[in-house]
Design an enzyme around this catalytic site. Structure first.
Site, PDB file in Angstrom:
ATOM      1  N   TYR A 156       0.086   8.307  -0.802  1.00  0.00           N
ATOM      2  CA  TYR A 156       0.836   7.320  -1.601  1.00  0.00           C
ATOM      3  C   TYR A 156       1.737   8.033  -2.614  1.00  0.00           C
ATOM      4  CZ  TYR A 156       2.081   3.456  -4.648  1.00  0.00           C
ATOM      5  OH  TYR A 156       2.793   2.543  -5.394  1.00  0.00           O
ATOM      6  N   LYS A 160       5.953   8.078  -3.033  1.00  0.00           N
ATOM      7  CA  LYS A 160       6.695   7.693  -4.245  1.00  0.00           C
ATOM      8  C   LYS A 160       7.491   8.878  -4.810  1.00  0.00           C
ATOM      9  CE  LYS A 160       5.816   3.300  -4.326  1.00  0.00           C
ATOM     10  NZ  LYS A 160       6.893   2.304  -4.204  1.00  0.00           N
TER      11      LYS A 160
HETATM   12  P1  NDP Z   1       2.210  -6.751  -3.874  1.00  0.00           P
HETATM   13  O1  NDP Z   1       1.202  -6.373  -2.842  1.00  0.00           O
HETATM   14  O2  NDP Z   1       1.910  -7.863  -4.797  1.00  0.00           O
HETATM   15  O3  NDP Z   1       3.617  -7.011  -3.175  1.00  0.00           O
HETATM   16  C1  NDP Z   1       4.096  -6.138  -2.175  1.00  0.00           C
HETATM   17  C2  NDP Z   1       5.255  -6.783  -1.445  1.00  0.00           C
HETATM   18  O4  NDP Z   1       5.725  -5.863  -0.443  1.00  0.00           O
HETATM   19  C3  NDP Z   1       4.869  -8.059  -0.751  1.00  0.00           C
HETATM   20  O5  NDP Z   1       5.869  -9.021  -0.964  1.00  0.00           O
HETATM   21  C4  NDP Z   1       4.814  -7.677   0.722  1.00  0.00           C
HETATM   22  O6  NDP Z   1       5.235  -8.782   1.515  1.00  0.00           O
HETATM   23  C5  NDP Z   1       5.874  -6.572   0.766  1.00  0.00           C
HETATM   24  N1  NDP Z   1       5.695  -5.699   1.918  1.00  0.00           N
HETATM   25  C6  NDP Z   1       4.669  -4.865   2.197  1.00  0.00           C
HETATM   26  N2  NDP Z   1       4.854  -4.269   3.389  1.00  0.00           N
HETATM   27  C7  NDP Z   1       6.039  -4.753   3.873  1.00  0.00           C
HETATM   28  C8  NDP Z   1       6.779  -4.541   5.063  1.00  0.00           C
HETATM   29  N3  NDP Z   1       6.335  -3.699   6.015  1.00  0.00           N
HETATM   30  N4  NDP Z   1       7.941  -5.186   5.242  1.00  0.00           N
HETATM   31  C9  NDP Z   1       8.391  -6.026   4.286  1.00  0.00           C
HETATM   32  N5  NDP Z   1       7.746  -6.291   3.145  1.00  0.00           N
HETATM   33  C10 NDP Z   1       6.578  -5.655   2.947  1.00  0.00           C
HETATM   34  O7  NDP Z   1       2.449  -5.392  -4.703  1.00  0.00           O
HETATM   35  P2  NDP Z   1       3.452  -5.048  -5.911  1.00  0.00           P
HETATM   36  O8  NDP Z   1       4.299  -6.187  -6.272  1.00  0.00           O
HETATM   37  O9  NDP Z   1       2.650  -4.409  -6.961  1.00  0.00           O
HETATM   38  O10 NDP Z   1       4.319  -3.897  -5.211  1.00  0.00           O
HETATM   39  C11 NDP Z   1       5.725  -3.888  -5.214  1.00  0.00           C
HETATM   40  C12 NDP Z   1       6.205  -2.451  -5.336  1.00  0.00           C
HETATM   41  O11 NDP Z   1       5.794  -1.914  -6.597  1.00  0.00           O
HETATM   42  C13 NDP Z   1       5.640  -1.493  -4.275  1.00  0.00           C
HETATM   43  O12 NDP Z   1       6.673  -0.637  -3.846  1.00  0.00           O
HETATM   44  C14 NDP Z   1       4.575  -0.712  -5.042  1.00  0.00           C
HETATM   45  O13 NDP Z   1       4.368   0.566  -4.486  1.00  0.00           O
HETATM   46  C15 NDP Z   1       5.220  -0.648  -6.404  1.00  0.00           C
HETATM   47  N6  NDP Z   1       4.336  -0.365  -7.533  1.00  0.00           N
HETATM   48  C16 NDP Z   1       3.276  -1.176  -7.815  1.00  0.00           C
HETATM   49  C17 NDP Z   1       2.462  -0.889  -8.893  1.00  0.00           C
HETATM   50  C18 NDP Z   1       1.249  -1.692  -9.223  1.00  0.00           C
HETATM   51  O14 NDP Z   1       0.395  -1.187  -9.993  1.00  0.00           O
HETATM   52  N7  NDP Z   1       1.131  -2.914  -8.736  1.00  0.00           N
HETATM   53  C19 NDP Z   1       2.768   0.238  -9.799  1.00  0.00           C
HETATM   54  C20 NDP Z   1       3.890   1.012  -9.384  1.00  0.00           C
HETATM   55  C21 NDP Z   1       4.657   0.703  -8.324  1.00  0.00           C
HETATM   56  P3  NDP Z   1       4.605  -9.215   2.924  1.00  0.00           P
HETATM   57  O15 NDP Z   1       3.165  -8.759   2.926  1.00  0.00           O
HETATM   58  O16 NDP Z   1       4.777 -10.691   2.959  1.00  0.00           O
HETATM   59  O17 NDP Z   1       5.453  -8.504   3.919  1.00  0.00           O
HETATM   60  C1  8X3 Z   2       0.835   2.065  -8.260  1.00  0.00           C
HETATM   61  C2  8X3 Z   2       0.249   2.682  -9.478  1.00  0.00           C
HETATM   62  O1  8X3 Z   2      -1.449   4.368 -10.328  1.00  0.00           O
HETATM   63  O2  8X3 Z   2      -2.132   2.949  -8.482  1.00  0.00           O
HETATM   64  O3  8X3 Z   2       1.972   2.741  -7.876  1.00  0.00           O
HETATM   65  O4  8X3 Z   2      -0.584   4.752  -8.126  1.00  0.00           O
HETATM   66  S1  8X3 Z   2      -1.023   3.752  -9.063  1.00  0.00           S
END
Ligand code: NDP
Ligand code: 8X3
Length: 256
Positions: A156, A160
């Site tokens: 992961y 990133k």
């Molecule tokens: P969620 O799981 O709440 O949302 C993730 C979204 O990504 C969903 O809408 C899902 O939609 C979509 N997704 C996943 N796989 C696919 C795919 N193959 N094609 C299209 N859409 C896809 O997580 P977050 O909102 O937290 O995550 C959003 C972003 O933020 C990610 O890139 C994550 O790595 C990043 N992030 C999150 C953090 C956290 O702590 N939550 C911290 C740092 C970064 P569906 O399943 O309907 O396709």
């Molecule tokens: C998501 C935050 O700390 O789980 O990107 O990697 S962490």
């Protein structure tokens, strides 16, 4: 910069940060392309935002890992939506948290295909139009995982780190244009992220955010909106956002 009447395309708009961005950008008058694999969710979100803010939306079922599907989707956008002003590359996920030598290799494939290759496919489909029009903003959602490492995070964090490298290189590729490129790098944000990471184990996911106030998806969306609304001569290249209770991956001031 005013967003009214502009078009923002959000990948992963069915949940978490992407969904919150849809609300913030709609409130600012932006028309939206809302994408995810769960079409029912983005359709429903689009309808709600259209009724609430009077914006136009186009919802699409898109798996960013599928190169042909991505190319076809963006080639066939309806006329009203084919000049994308803002691309929010948000779709992403983590799968598992075990040591690399015990990981399911399939989980690596999913993370690399979604977080790296999916972001590249979508960018390759959208950025040429921005270059032609000499305007646009690409906002990639990275993570603090792109700026360090932690046990159980090898693949992961690698994805990133890749997002960070792609963002910075793309900005350089676009030096001679008016196009902006930014990355937003959140720490712990309570969304469906940990439920997905732990394969639907809600109890384990809940524990990640236990005893402190994590970031909310809305906190990230507000920041993204701020970045997108700076005057055209201003590029905010990177934003790193922590909950106040967190100062590194596993340095969290938990009250329990
Ligand atoms: P969620 O799981 O709440 O949302 C993730 C979204 O990504 C969903 O809408 C899902 O939609 C979509 N997704 C996943 N796989 C696919 C795919 N193959 N094609 C299209 N859409 C896809 O997580 P977050 O909102 O937290 O995550 C959003 C972003 O933020 C990610 O890139 C994550 O790595 C990043 N992030 C999150 C953090 C956290 O702590 N939550 C911290 C740092 C970064 P569906 O399943 O309907 O396709
Ligand atoms: C998501 C935050 O700390 O789980 O990107 O990697 S962490």
């Amino acid at each position: 910069m005013k967003l009214s009447g502009k078009i923002a395309c959000i990948t992963g708009a069915s949940a978490g940060i992407g969904k919150a961005c849809a609300e913030s950008f709609a409130a600012a008058g932006c028309n939206l392309i809302l994408l995810a694999r769960r079409l029912d969710r983005v359709e429903e979100l689009g309808e709600i935002l259209r009724d609430k803010y009077g914006i136009k939306y186009y919802a699409g079922k898109l798996d960013v890992r599928n190169r042909d599907e991505v190319e076809r989707f963006f080639k066939n956008l309806p006329k009203d939506f084919n000049e994308i002003d803002i691309l929010i590359n948000n779709a992403g996920l983590a799968k598992g948290m075990g040591p690399l030598y015990e990981n399911e290799i399939e989980d690596w494939e999913i993370m690399i295909d979604t977080n790296v290759k999916g972001l590249l496919y979508v960018s390759r489909a959208v950025v040429p139009g921005m270059v032609e029009r000499d305007r646009g903003h690409i906002i990639n959602i990275g993570s603090i995982a792109g700026r360090g490492t932690y046990p159980g995070g090898s693949v992961y964090t690698a994805t990133k780190h890749a997002v960070n490298a792609i963002t910075n290189s793309l900005r350089k590729d676009l030096t001679n244009t008016e196009i902006r490129v930014s990355t937003i790098d959140p720490a712990f944000t309570e969304t469906e992220f940990s439920i997905v990471r732990f394969d639907g184990d809600k109890e384990r996911a809940r524990k990640v955010y236990e005893g402190f106030q994590p970031l909310l998806a809305e906190d990230i969306a507000e920041t993204i909106l701020f970045v997108a609304t700076r005057p055209p001569h201003v590029t905010i290249s990177d934003v790193v956002i922590y909950p106040t209770a967190q100062s590194d991956f596993h340095l969290v001031n938990r009250k329990n």
